[in-house]
Design a protein around this motif. Structure first.
Motif, short mmCIF file in Angstrom:
data_model
loop_
_atom_site.label_atom_id
_atom_site.label_comp_id
_atom_site.label_asym_id
_atom_site.label_seq_id
_atom_site.Cartn_x
_atom_site.Cartn_y
_atom_site.Cartn_z
N GLY A 1 46.28 28.57 52.57
CA GLY A 1 47.12 28.64 51.57
C GLY A 1 47.27 27.38 50.62
N GLU A 2 46.52 26.27 50.93
CA GLU A 2 46.56 25.10 49.97
C GLU A 2 45.64 25.60 48.96
N VAL A 3 44.56 26.45 48.90
CA VAL A 3 43.83 26.90 47.99
C VAL A 3 44.54 27.54 46.75
N ALA A 4 45.49 28.41 47.25
CA ALA A 4 46.44 29.36 46.47
C ALA A 4 47.38 28.20 45.47
N THR A 5 47.80 27.36 46.26
CA THR A 5 48.63 26.23 45.52
C THR A 5 47.87 25.77 44.31
N ARG A 6 46.85 25.17 44.64
CA ARG A 6 46.08 24.20 43.70
C ARG A 6 45.54 25.42 42.77
N TYR A 7 45.08 26.47 42.79
CA TYR A 7 45.00 27.36 41.74
C TYR A 7 45.86 28.62 41.00
N ARG A 8 47.17 28.11 41.56
CA ARG A 8 48.40 28.66 40.85
C ARG A 8 48.36 30.23 41.18
N ILE A 9 48.12 30.43 42.27
CA ILE A 9 48.16 32.00 42.85
C ILE A 9 49.25 32.07 43.78
N ASN A 10 50.18 33.01 43.64
CA ASN A 10 51.26 33.18 44.32
C ASN A 10 50.78 34.46 45.35
N PRO A 11 50.69 34.19 46.69
CA PRO A 11 49.90 35.06 47.79
C PRO A 11 51.34 36.30 48.19
N SER A 12 52.48 36.22 47.64
CA SER A 12 53.57 36.98 47.90
C SER A 12 53.21 38.40 47.64
N PRO A 13 53.31 39.50 48.39
CA PRO A 13 53.08 40.88 47.94
C PRO A 13 53.67 41.34 46.60
N LEU A 14 55.15 40.71 46.37
CA LEU A 14 56.04 40.95 45.35
C LEU A 14 55.41 40.56 44.24
N SER A 15 54.52 39.57 44.03
CA SER A 15 54.08 38.83 42.85
C SER A 15 52.94 39.67 42.43
N LYS A 16 52.11 40.49 43.19
CA LYS A 16 51.25 41.55 42.65
C LYS A 16 50.12 40.77 41.86
N GLN A 17 49.87 39.67 42.56
CA GLN A 17 48.43 38.66 42.05
C GLN A 17 47.49 38.81 43.00
N LEU A 18 47.35 39.59 44.02
CA LEU A 18 46.32 39.73 44.85
C LEU A 18 45.61 41.28 44.71
N PRO A 19 44.52 41.41 44.28
CA PRO A 19 43.53 40.10 44.37
C PRO A 19 43.40 39.32 42.87
N SER A 20 43.08 38.33 42.83
CA SER A 20 42.92 37.53 41.19
C SER A 20 41.53 37.12 41.26
N LEU A 21 41.11 37.14 40.05
CA LEU A 21 39.62 36.82 39.54
C LEU A 21 39.69 35.81 38.41
N LEU A 22 38.85 34.67 38.94
CA LEU A 22 38.93 33.55 37.98
C LEU A 22 37.52 33.37 37.57
N LEU A 23 37.38 33.23 36.29
CA LEU A 23 36.08 32.43 35.51
C LEU A 23 36.13 31.26 35.59
N LEU A 24 35.25 30.31 36.29
CA LEU A 24 35.30 29.10 36.00
C LEU A 24 33.82 28.45 35.82
N GLN A 25 33.78 27.30 35.19
CA GLN A 25 32.56 26.55 34.94
C GLN A 25 32.86 25.20 34.90
N GLY A 26 32.04 24.53 35.94
CA GLY A 26 32.22 22.95 35.95
C GLY A 26 33.70 22.67 36.50
N GLY A 27 34.26 23.63 37.23
CA GLY A 27 35.67 23.34 38.14
C GLY A 27 36.93 23.43 37.09
N ARG A 28 36.62 24.06 35.97
CA ARG A 28 37.58 24.34 34.72
C ARG A 28 37.65 26.06 34.77
#
Length: 305
Positions: free
Chosen positions: A200-227
């Motif tokens: 769950g801490e990973v979701a907080t760090r990457y600003r993803i709400n795991p609640s079913p009501l948020s409709k944010q799962l799945p989430s795809l992120l494009l990252l490079q160098g940690g950004r």
């Protein structure tokens, strides 16, 4: 149109669906879906059920039950318009059919309705949807390894899926993401996954709400160098996900996978790339200096700025 698309997808994948029903989850889901129809048409049992038919035939659907089934069909058609995979089509049919069964059983007899709800609870606890076990080229992260791995090499572009095992949308998306990883993985383009239901801490760090009501799962992120440079689905100011279809075509187009893969292949072969691939950040917080595929910031003179 949604019904036609769903029927076409089911018939196209009929041999595959036929094999699925040998698995306990799909076989029991089919029985739960057809439960009321089986009870209503079962000789020796249907005679004891009340009915509102004018002819008094209690072994056939009355007009109110037909209305409920028609309403169920309309709901499934609307939900299946956004369904991508056969698993999503079947999942919508199973889910809303069980809801309709609850209503139908309670209309007939309170005891039958309570019994059906108990069976649904037992099914939910005992039978889990089968997890995708096919080929893939994906790195699985934990809460302690994700940041270190993403920041290790600034030349590597990562596409990371944030998922939860309990989410039907994530389970349906798994074979699509695995197929993309097999097609596009190279030395400077990698695919990763992290279970935010477990971390769950990973979701907080990457600003993803795991609640079913948020409709944010799945989430795809494009990252490079940690950004972070891109995410789908996007999130509005109220924290709600903007509707987006997780199809293979949409991901290839939105994340520009063909162009990134082409540049990565040239880098891996040692060829000179005339125009280095630049990843532009989305949103108002984007920085002015883009990062190229080799991890270096492009410097501009004061005059150019």
């Amino acid at each position: 149109m949604g019904l036609i698309t769903g029927l076409f997808a089911i018939f196209y994948h009929l041999p595959r669906i036929y094999k699925w029903f040998f698995r306990p989850y799909y076989f029991l889901s089919l029985l739960m879906t057809l439960a009321f129809a089986l009870v209503r048409n079962c000789p020796g049992l249907c005679e004891h059920l009340p009915s509102q038919r004018e002819d008094g035939n209690s072994c056939a659907f009355d007009w109110r039950e037909v209305e409920i089934l028609m309403f169920l069909s309309a709901i499934v058609m609307m939900k299946n318009r956004r369904a991508v995979t056969v698993e999503q089509h079947l999942g919508n049919i199973f889910l809303f059919s069980k809801v309709a069964n609850v209503v139908l059983f309670f209309r007939v007899d309170l005891r039958l309705g309570l019994l059906y709800i108990m069976l649904c609870v037992v099914f939910l606890i005992a039978c889990k949807p089968p997890v995708y076990m096919g080929p893939e080229y994906i790195t699985y992260f934990s809460d302690t390894t994700i940041d270190e791995e993403l920041q290790r090499d600034g030349r590597v572009t990562w596409i990371v899926e944030f998922y939860a095992n309990w989410s039907p949308e994530c389970q349906s998306f798994a074979p699509i993401f695995a197929e993309l990883s097999l097609k596009y993985s190279c030395i400077n383009l990698k695919f990763g996954k992290v279970d935010i239901g477990q971390y769950g801490e990973v979701a907080t760090r990457y600003r993803i709400n795991p609640s079913p009501l948020s409709k944010q799962l799945p989430s795809l992120l494009l990252l490079q160098g940690g950004r972070e440079f891109m995410r789908r689905p996007q999130v509005d100011n109220k924290g709600r996900a903007v509707a987006w279809s997780f199809t293979e075509e949409n991901i290839i187009r939105e994340f520009n996978l063909n162009e990134i893969f082409k540049k990565c292949k040239k880098h891996s072969k040692g060829e000179k790339v005339e125009e280095p691939m630049e990843l532009q950040e989305e949103g108002p917080d984007a920085e002015e200096e883009p990062i190229s595929l080799d991890g270096t910031k492009e410097q501009e003179s004061k005059k150019d700025k």
